[in-house]
Scaffold this motif. Structure first.
Motif, PDB file in Angstrom:
ATOM      1  N   VAL A 107      24.176 -16.653 -15.946  1.00 34.30           N
ATOM      2  CA  VAL A 107      23.349 -16.418 -17.121  1.00 34.30           C
ATOM      3  C   VAL A 107      23.948 -17.191 -18.294  1.00 34.30           C
ATOM      4  O   VAL A 107      25.072 -17.687 -18.226  1.00 34.30           O
ATOM      5  CB  VAL A 107      23.203 -14.910 -17.440  1.00 34.30           C
ATOM      6  N   TRP A 128      15.832 -21.445 -13.801  1.00 35.99           N
ATOM      7  CA  TRP A 128      16.334 -20.231 -14.445  1.00 35.99           C
ATOM      8  C   TRP A 128      15.505 -19.048 -13.977  1.00 35.99           C
ATOM      9  O   TRP A 128      14.271 -19.125 -13.941  1.00 35.99           O
ATOM     10  CB  TRP A 128      16.229 -20.336 -15.968  1.00 35.99           C
ATOM     11  N   ARG A 180      15.439 -14.562 -14.317  1.00 37.22           N
ATOM     12  CA  ARG A 180      16.002 -13.417 -15.029  1.00 37.22           C
ATOM     13  C   ARG A 180      17.120 -12.766 -14.212  1.00 37.22           C
ATOM     14  O   ARG A 180      18.130 -12.327 -14.760  1.00 37.22           O
ATOM     15  CB  ARG A 180      14.904 -12.401 -15.326  1.00 37.22           C
ATOM     16  N   GLY A 210      19.957 -16.102 -13.486  1.00 39.71           N
ATOM     17  CA  GLY A 210      20.315 -17.061 -14.520  1.00 39.71           C
ATOM     18  C   GLY A 210      20.003 -18.481 -14.081  1.00 39.71           C
ATOM     19  O   GLY A 210      19.042 -18.729 -13.359  1.00 39.71           O
ATOM     20  N   TYR A 211      20.840 -19.427 -14.487  1.00 42.72           N
ATOM     21  CA  TYR A 211      20.649 -20.843 -14.160  1.00 42.72           C
ATOM     22  C   TYR A 211      21.232 -21.127 -12.783  1.00 42.72           C
ATOM     23  O   TYR A 211      22.339 -20.690 -12.477  1.00 42.72           O
ATOM     24  CB  TYR A 211      21.318 -21.731 -15.212  1.00 42.72           C
TER      25      TYR A 211
END
Length: 139
Positions: free
Chosen positions: A32, A68, A70, A73-74
């Motif tokens: 994240v 990305w 939720r 994250g990435y």
């Protein structure tokens, strides 16, 4: 052809390289935003600039995409299902954004100036974009 980011300076390139290394090390898990900032020791604005540049570098080099979610994250090089879910999410966001722009700005402009050539042109083009995004979103 990928668009050129306004953040293509040497500093943003270094930040992108740092973030790519960190995300590569974290694979298959993601990070994240605050984890990226902590792990990279970059400021939030440097992380944002690095992410923008990283997306451009990935596109120009044909590397696995950066997404990305939720939950995770990435992530670099996510699975097909995660990529498709991310693409659908972005398409739905853009569709909502276009619809709000059309109903909140363009439609009142068209009602106020129905004979304006610019308004007729933009209404036609935006309706086409909306239709295309709607087809993609429901596919």
């Amino acid at each position: 052809m990928p668009r050129a980011s306004r953040r293509r300076g040497q500093a943003a390139q270094r930040h992108a390289d740092t973030l790519r290394f960190i995300l590569f090390e974290a694979r298959p898990a993601g990070l994240v935003f605050h984890q990226l900032a902590t792990a990279s020791e970059l400021s939030p604005s440097q992380v944002r600039a690095g992410l923008a540049t990283l997306r451009d570098v990935i596109a120009s080099n044909g590397w696995p995409p950066l997404i990305w979610t939720r939950e995770n994250g990435y992530q670099l090089g996510a699975e097909r299902a995660a990529l498709e879910a991310y693409e659908r999410q972005v398409i739905n966001e853009k569709l909502t954004e276009f619809r709000r722009f059309i109903t909140g700005t363009v439609a009142p402009h068209a009602a106020a100036h129905p004979g304006d050539k610019w308004v007729r042109h933009i209404v036609a083009q935006l309706n086409s974009i909306e239709s295309t995004l709607d087809l993609i979103a429901t596919a």
